[in-house]
Enzyme design. Structure first.
Site, mmCIF file in Angstrom:
data_model
loop_
_atom_site.group_PDB
_atom_site.id
_atom_site.type_symbol
_atom_site.label_atom_id
_atom_site.label_comp_id
_atom_site.label_asym_id
_atom_site.label_seq_id
_atom_site.Cartn_x
_atom_site.Cartn_y
_atom_site.Cartn_z
ATOM 1 N N VAL A 16 0.827 -1.201 0.000
ATOM 2 C CA VAL A 16 0.000 0.000 0.000
ATOM 3 C C VAL A 16 0.866 1.256 0.000
ATOM 4 O O VAL A 16 0.553 2.245 -0.685
ATOM 5 C CB VAL A 16 -0.954 -0.012 1.215
ATOM 6 C CG1 VAL A 16 -1.658 1.328 1.377
ATOM 7 C CG2 VAL A 16 -1.986 -1.131 1.061
ATOM 8 N N GLU A 17 1.955 1.226 0.739
ATOM 9 C CA GLU A 17 2.779 2.425 0.869
ATOM 10 C C GLU A 17 3.608 2.737 -0.369
ATOM 11 O O GLU A 17 3.630 3.884 -0.828
ATOM 12 C CB GLU A 17 3.713 2.287 2.079
ATOM 13 C CG GLU A 17 3.024 2.383 3.419
ATOM 14 C CD GLU A 17 2.469 3.774 3.692
ATOM 15 O OE1 GLU A 17 2.960 4.748 3.092
ATOM 16 O OE2 GLU A 17 1.547 3.879 4.514
ATOM 17 N N THR A 18 4.325 1.758 -0.886
ATOM 18 C CA THR A 18 5.302 2.055 -1.942
ATOM 19 C C THR A 18 5.330 1.034 -3.070
ATOM 20 O O THR A 18 6.223 1.087 -3.920
ATOM 21 C CB THR A 18 6.725 2.147 -1.354
ATOM 22 O OG1 THR A 18 7.102 0.854 -0.829
ATOM 23 C CG2 THR A 18 6.811 3.186 -0.257
#
Length: 397
Positions: A189-191
């Site tokens: 989700v983040e990167t």
């Protein structure tokens, strides 16, 4: 925060305000997903011990510039005064005095560092546009949010990441009690597993938000302080790290304060490096563990609900007993774990409202980012990755 979900950008920025005690991840603007990873470890100065004792990069190294990993690297910073975009900023001068008095930094060194910091007008313009963007979520908001992360790229990328780093993920699970799929889900989700760590120099991002964004200047100055301590402790050239426009770093997008508290050297090389997948794995697991992850316990349980359910407030920060929920027509569809306190989650899907009961582990995920949508996306992505990972393992045997 109540059950009314604001657009994701504001939710994450609101979370950043309380970063002194919980969330680590500030907002990032929407971006295209890269097909290949663009992250590189930040360059390091030659002598870590010298950096820690003197507050400046290795003094015996020749001055000037070189290139490592595609990033500009300067081996020494020193100036009698600040020049460039941040010349004559009295607030910055006071900050430097505080860093010198509180942490023993050389004033000349910090003058040199901030002389090459760039003011990010794009960031200020972007935040200005977002400040009035809050409003009631439209029907189907959860379906739209979910579709950004439950993609083939996110799932197959997570499986590939797990296969490459299975040993580190297994070790993190054994040490911290956090299942591999949730560590991988956060990175997805983040990167997208390092494909989108950001392209803003952290020194530029944090300086801009510390001295040109009064709304959250205090928070970002604290992050800038921690960033400078981080670079000194780890022997990193402060001009080298890149991250989000708000200063979040690495595969897990830790803010500097999170780095100082929860980053770990999980590969044993003597450095904490959030651009290193192994260190990022250990750091995310440590973060979850420190915030109360309960090994072996569920994250969410699906529920059925009657019309009375809408009279109850919903959201990750609500707290209900099962008896209180059932009295309002809300019934879990499976047996619950040991939690005596549940969070009522109502998600607006294309097909209508979905109801879920959040357990302690769901709340822990929201400590990473204070958003029900975010935590549910991490959970569902984690479960999809886990299912496909074990299917691929079975097929390979």
């Amino acid at each position: 925060m109540n059950a009314r979900l604001k657009p994701v950008i504001l939710l994450i920025l609101a979370a950043a305000l309380v970063a002194g005690c919980s969330t680590r991840v500030p907002a990032k603007p929407p971006k295209k997903i890269a097909k290949k990873s663009n992250f590189v470890p930040p360059a390091r100065v030659a002598n870590k011990a010298t950096v820690r004792s003197a507050g400046v990069p290795h003094a015996s190294a020749p001055s000037g510039s070189s290139v490592r990993g595609g990033l500009p690297v300067r081996s020494h910073y020193a100036a009698s005064r600040i020049t460039g975009d941040y010349a004559a900023y009295e607030a910055l001068d006071r900050f430097i005095e505080q860093m010198a008095g509180r942490h023993g930094f050389s004033r000349e060194y910090l003058n040199g560092v901030f002389s090459q910091a760039k003011r990010k007008q794009w960031t200020l313009d972007y935040l200005g546009k977002q400040s009035g963007a809050a409003g009631q979520p439209r029907p189907g908001a959860w379906s739209r949010y979910r579709s950004k992360f439950l993609t083939e790229q996110h799932i197959s990328g997570g499986v590939s990441f797990w296969r490459r780093h299975a040993s580190a993920l297994k070790r993190a699970g054994a040490l911290y009690g956090v299942p591999p799929e949730y560590i991988v889900g956060i990175m997805g989700v983040e990167t997208v597993y390092g494909a989108n760590v950001g392209n803003h120099r952290v020194i530029d991002a944090l300086t801009t938000l510390s001295f040109d964004y009064p709304l959250r200047a205090s928070f970002f100055r604290s992050e800038l302080e921690k960033f400078l301590l981080m670079t000194r402790d780890e022997g990193i050239d402060p001009s080298a790290p890149v991250g989000s426009y708000a200063g979040a770093m690495g595969l897990g997008q830790f803010m500097p304060s999170s780095f100082m508290q929860w980053a770990v050297d999980f590969d044993g090389d003597g450095r904490r490096d959030l651009w290193n997948p192994v260190d990022a794995i250990g750091s995310i697991a440590n973060y979850f563990s420190a915030h109360g992850w309960q090994p072996g316990e569920p994250v969410v349980t699906a529920a059925r609900a009657s019309g009375m359910a809408r009279t109850l407030e919903s959201g990750f920060d609500t707290r209900y007993s099962l008896a209180a929920l059932t009295s309002h027509g809300i019934q879990p569809v499976a047996s619950l774990g040991r939690d005596s306190t549940l969070r009522l989650l109502r998600l607006s899907a294309d097909s209508g409202d979905e109801y879920w009961l959040g357990h302690q582990n769901f709340y822990v995920i929201t400590r990473y980012n204070h958003s029900t949508h975010y935590a549910m996306a991490v959970h569902q992505l984690a479960q999809a990755i886990k299912r496909h990972y074990f299917e691929s393992v079975a097929l390979s045997q």
